[in-house]
Structure formats: C-alpha cells, structure tokens
Design an enzyme around this catalytic site. Structure first.
Site, PDB file in Angstrom:
ATOM      1  N   LYS A   1     -12.223   1.824 -10.092  1.00 16.26           N
ATOM      2  CA  LYS A   1     -12.404   2.006  -8.552  1.00 16.26           C
ATOM      3  C   LYS A   1     -13.879   2.366  -8.279  1.00 16.26           C
ATOM      4  O   LYS A   1     -14.411   1.910  -6.976  1.00 16.26           O
ATOM      5  CB  LYS A   1     -11.438   3.319  -8.160  1.00 16.26           C
ATOM      6  CG  LYS A   1      -9.980   3.182  -8.301  1.00 16.26           C
ATOM      7  CD  LYS A   1      -9.628   1.851  -7.570  1.00 16.26           C
ATOM      8  CE  LYS A   1      -8.014   1.664  -7.410  1.00 16.26           C
ATOM      9  NZ  LYS A   1      -7.525   0.478  -6.523  1.00 16.26           N
TER      10      LYS A   1
ATOM     11  N   TYR B   1      -8.784   4.059 -14.747  1.00 20.48           N
ATOM     12  CA  TYR B   1      -8.674   4.114 -13.510  1.00 20.48           C
ATOM     13  C   TYR B   1      -9.916   4.497 -12.361  1.00 20.48           C
ATOM     14  O   TYR B   1     -10.192   3.509 -11.742  1.00 20.48           O
ATOM     15  CB  TYR B   1      -7.525   4.972 -13.037  1.00 20.48           C
ATOM     16  CG  TYR B   1      -7.052   4.957 -11.746  1.00 20.48           C
ATOM     17  CD1 TYR B   1      -6.455   3.767 -11.118  1.00 20.48           C
ATOM     18  CD2 TYR B   1      -7.515   5.727 -10.595  1.00 20.48           C
ATOM     19  CE1 TYR B   1      -6.074   3.752  -9.661  1.00 20.48           C
ATOM     20  CE2 TYR B   1      -7.035   5.556  -9.022  1.00 20.48           C
ATOM     21  CZ  TYR B   1      -6.372   4.555  -8.921  1.00 20.48           C
ATOM     22  OH  TYR B   1      -5.909   4.329  -7.620  1.00 20.48           O
TER      23      TYR B   1
HETATM   24  P1  NAD Z   1       2.048   1.419  -4.990  1.00 19.02           P
HETATM   25  O1  NAD Z   1       2.276   1.418  -6.461  1.00 19.02           O
HETATM   26  O2  NAD Z   1       2.958   2.042  -4.125  1.00 19.02           O
HETATM   27  O3  NAD Z   1       2.068   0.106  -4.501  1.00 19.02           O
HETATM   28  C1  NAD Z   1       1.045  -1.127  -5.020  1.00 19.02           C
HETATM   29  C2  NAD Z   1       1.683  -2.318  -4.983  1.00 19.02           C
HETATM   30  O4  NAD Z   1       1.003  -3.433  -5.702  1.00 19.02           O
HETATM   31  C3  NAD Z   1       3.167  -2.509  -5.639  1.00 19.02           C
HETATM   32  O5  NAD Z   1       3.962  -3.142  -4.691  1.00 19.02           O
HETATM   33  C4  NAD Z   1       2.742  -3.379  -6.884  1.00 19.02           C
HETATM   34  O6  NAD Z   1       4.131  -4.151  -7.171  1.00 19.02           O
HETATM   35  C5  NAD Z   1       1.764  -4.263  -6.337  1.00 19.02           C
HETATM   36  N1  NAD Z   1       0.855  -4.753  -7.709  1.00 19.02           N
HETATM   37  C6  NAD Z   1       0.627  -4.168  -8.751  1.00 19.02           C
HETATM   38  N2  NAD Z   1       0.260  -4.697  -9.570  1.00 19.02           N
HETATM   39  C7  NAD Z   1       0.036  -6.069  -8.950  1.00 19.02           C
HETATM   40  C8  NAD Z   1      -0.375  -7.222  -9.492  1.00 19.02           C
HETATM   41  N3  NAD Z   1      -0.886  -7.559 -10.560  1.00 19.02           N
HETATM   42  N4  NAD Z   1      -0.539  -8.316  -8.514  1.00 19.02           N
HETATM   43  C9  NAD Z   1       0.204  -8.152  -7.062  1.00 19.02           C
HETATM   44  N5  NAD Z   1       0.673  -6.957  -6.887  1.00 19.02           N
HETATM   45  C10 NAD Z   1       0.647  -5.806  -7.834  1.00 19.02           C
HETATM   46  O7  NAD Z   1       0.300   1.810  -4.665  1.00 19.02           O
HETATM   47  P2  NAD Z   1      -0.149   2.608  -3.543  1.00 19.02           P
HETATM   48  O8  NAD Z   1      -0.333   3.990  -3.791  1.00 19.02           O
HETATM   49  O9  NAD Z   1       0.249   2.036  -2.144  1.00 19.02           O
HETATM   50  O10 NAD Z   1      -1.709   2.073  -3.759  1.00 19.02           O
HETATM   51  C11 NAD Z   1      -2.180   0.983  -3.046  1.00 19.02           C
HETATM   52  C12 NAD Z   1      -3.782   1.062  -3.492  1.00 19.02           C
HETATM   53  O11 NAD Z   1      -4.420   2.150  -3.077  1.00 19.02           O
HETATM   54  C13 NAD Z   1      -4.126   0.648  -4.887  1.00 19.02           C
HETATM   55  O12 NAD Z   1      -4.973  -0.233  -5.092  1.00 19.02           O
HETATM   56  C14 NAD Z   1      -4.336   2.245  -5.521  1.00 19.02           C
HETATM   57  O13 NAD Z   1      -4.808   2.115  -6.746  1.00 19.02           O
HETATM   58  C15 NAD Z   1      -5.093   2.740  -4.285  1.00 19.02           C
HETATM   59  N6  NAD Z   1      -5.080   3.996  -4.432  1.00 19.02           N
HETATM   60  C16 NAD Z   1      -3.858   4.891  -4.260  1.00 19.02           C
HETATM   61  C17 NAD Z   1      -3.805   6.346  -4.061  1.00 19.02           C
HETATM   62  C18 NAD Z   1      -2.628   7.134  -3.850  1.00 19.02           C
HETATM   63  O14 NAD Z   1      -2.848   8.348  -3.844  1.00 19.02           O
HETATM   64  N7  NAD Z   1      -1.540   6.587  -3.664  1.00 19.02           N
HETATM   65  C19 NAD Z   1      -5.276   7.070  -3.897  1.00 19.02           C
HETATM   66  C20 NAD Z   1      -6.160   6.210  -4.318  1.00 19.02           C
HETATM   67  C21 NAD Z   1      -6.305   4.788  -4.238  1.00 19.02           C
END
Ligand code: NAD
Length: 260
Positions: A160, A156
């Site tokens: 990133k 992961y």
């Molecule tokens: P989440 O899992 O709540 O939502 C992510 C969405 O992406 C989901 O609806 C999922 O169905 C969709 N998804 C997954 N794989 C997919 C694919 N192959 N094609 C299309 N859609 C797909 O995640 P989140 O926490 O809202 O994260 C959003 C972004 O932020 C991500 O890239 C995640 O890595 C990044 N992020 C999250 C956090 C955190 O603390 N939540 C921290 C740093 C980075």
C-alpha cells in the site's frame, strides 16, 4: 447536454468497490464494474443495480494481476460504453503476517494484485485517456497501512506504500494530459475483507473474534468503524470535476487515526 462520463471500478462485486460504483452511478456517470469470475453473481447484481439507477453499466471479468486481462477489460469498456473518464483501481487483497513469517510466495501474491494490478490499471486507463484527449481521473486504493507501518502487515503495508508511490509518479507523468491521479487510504472499513481479517487475527494471535475490529475502532478519533459509503463519498469527490486542482495525493479516510 453532454453525455455522461464513463467510470470503471475494479473489485466492484462487494465491499468498497460496490459502494463506489453505486455512488458514481448516483452522481450521473455510466459505470462498468469488474471482478474475478468467482464473483460473477455478485458482480452482475451490482451492474443491475447501476442500471436501475438509470446509468449504463457493464460487468467485466478480469484478474487485475494479468496484463492481458486488464487490457481486455479496459477495451471492453471503451467498446461497450464509448470511452473511459474515471478509473478506480480498487481491487486488493490483505495478508496479516510479520516480517519473519512472510514467505516469498505470499509477498508475490500480495504484490501481484495490490501493486502490479494497480500499475496495470493505471497504465491501461491512461493509454485510453491520453488518446481521447479529454483528461480524466485515475484513483487507486492505498490504506492507512500505506502511510505508517504497523506490526504484522509486512507484505500488505509495503504494497500500500507502493500504491502511494505509483500514484505520485503517475500524477507527474499524466498531469500534462489533464489527467489527475489520487488515492484513498481507508482505515478500518466494514467490508467482507475486514471480517475475514478479523477471523485471521483471532486465529493467529489467539484472541477472541472481534478483537481486531474493537482495536481498530478504539484507534479512531470518531469512535467507530468506517462504512463503505464513507469511502465512496470521498471517491465521488476525487472522481468529480471539483477535484481538478488536486493530484498525487493519498487521502486518509479513517475516522481520525492517521493525521497528515
Ligand atoms: P473486499 O475483499 O471486500 O473486496 C475486494 C474485491 O476485489 C473482491 O470482490 C475481490 O474478489 C476483488 N479482487 C481480489 N483480487 C482480485 C484480482 N486479482 N482481480 C480482480 N479483482 C480482485 O475488500 P474491501 O475491503 O472492499 O477493499 C477494497 C480495497 O480497499 C482493497 O484494495 C483493500 O486493500 C483496500 N483497503 C481496505 C480496508 C478495509 O478496512 N476494508 C482498509 C484499507 C484499505
């Protein structure tokens, strides 16, 4: 009066993607949202919420790791809404595993969404924006784990870091067309993904549920987890005309964990 700019947010069914899409609609943009077919009900609900805010919307199903689906997704937005001005490549998946325990299958799975998916979205969006000749905003989802390595985040974290690199390369290549490319680097943001990760950390490391959330909170200068709106506010700025002289940057939105 000029017509509203048009945005597309991937992973728009829940979490940060949902908040970003709703915020861009409140900013006056027309907003398409896309996600996997398994998220149909949630995705359509978000599209309806966007319409209720007075913007045009569209729910498109696409797996961002598939080039044909990404291209069809972008074409559907262009055909239905009339163009593309803001692409938010938000979709991503997490994996909590050490270097020693990371299998090649897991590495491929994480990279196919977090790296290949972002590259395909940047590529498809830029193709349309260059042809339109009216500039644009391309925005990707990195993480504070893409700024600093942390134990147990082998695939992961490295995915990133790759988003930051792609953002910098794309910024150089698309700058001459008036397209800016930036990324956001969230810390712990309270989303379904974070809750699932907390459970995974509890199972793998034999600690009570909530430990991961508490540890993340303790690392912040502000003493709280982030809410999805905290990130949507920053993406709103990156998508706006006010960020015109900023490109190639990855902004930490983490309550004060990582200091540039
Ligand atoms: P989440 O899992 O709540 O939502 C992510 C969405 O992406 C989901 O609806 C999922 O169905 C969709 N998804 C997954 N794989 C997919 C694919 N192959 N094609 C299309 N859609 C797909 O995640 P989140 O926490 O809202 O994260 C959003 C972004 O932020 C991500 O890239 C995640 O890595 C990044 N992020 C999250 C956090 C955190 O603390 N939540 C921290 C740093 C980075």
């Amino acid at each position: 009066m000029s017509s509203p700019r048009i945005a597309l947010v991937t992973g728009g069914a829940q979490g940060m993607g949902r908040s970003i899409a709703l915020r861009l609609a409140r900013d006056g943009l027309d907003v398409a949202v896309s996600d996997l077919p398994s998220q149909k009900a949630l995705l359509e609900e978000v599209a309806n919420e966007i319409k209720a805010l007075g913007s045009r919307s569209l729910a498109v199903f696409a797996d961002v790791s598939r080039e044909d689906e990404v291209n069809s997704m972008v074409q559907a937005v262009v055909q239905e809404l009339g163009g593309l001005d803001v692409m938010v490549a938000n979709a991503g998946i997490a994996a909590f595993r050490s270097v020693l325990d990371t299998t090649t299958e897991e590495l491929d799975r994480v990279y196919s969404v977090n790296v290949k998916g972002v590259l395909l979205c940047y590529k498809a969006a830029a193709g349309v924006m260059i042809e339109q000749k009216r500039g644009g905003r391309i925005i990707g989802a990195s993480s504070i784990l893409g700024k600093k390595g942390w134990p147990m985040w082998a695939s992961y974290g490295s995915s990133k870091f790759a988003v930051r690199a792609l953002t910098q390369v794309a910024a150089c290549e698309f700058g001459p067309y008036g397209i800016t490319v930036n990324a956001y680097a969230p810390g712990g943001i309270d989303t379904p993904l974070l809750r699932v990760t907390d459970k995974e950390v509890a199972e793998r490391t034999n600690v009570p549920e909530g430990t991961h959330l508490n540890n993340l909170t303790a690392q912040t200068a502000l003493g709280r987890l982030g809410q999805t709106e905290d990130v949507a506010n920053v993406v709103s700025f990156l998508a706006s005309k006010d960020s015109a002289y900023m490109t190639g940057q990855t902004l930490a939105v983490d309550g004060g964990v990582w200091f540039d």
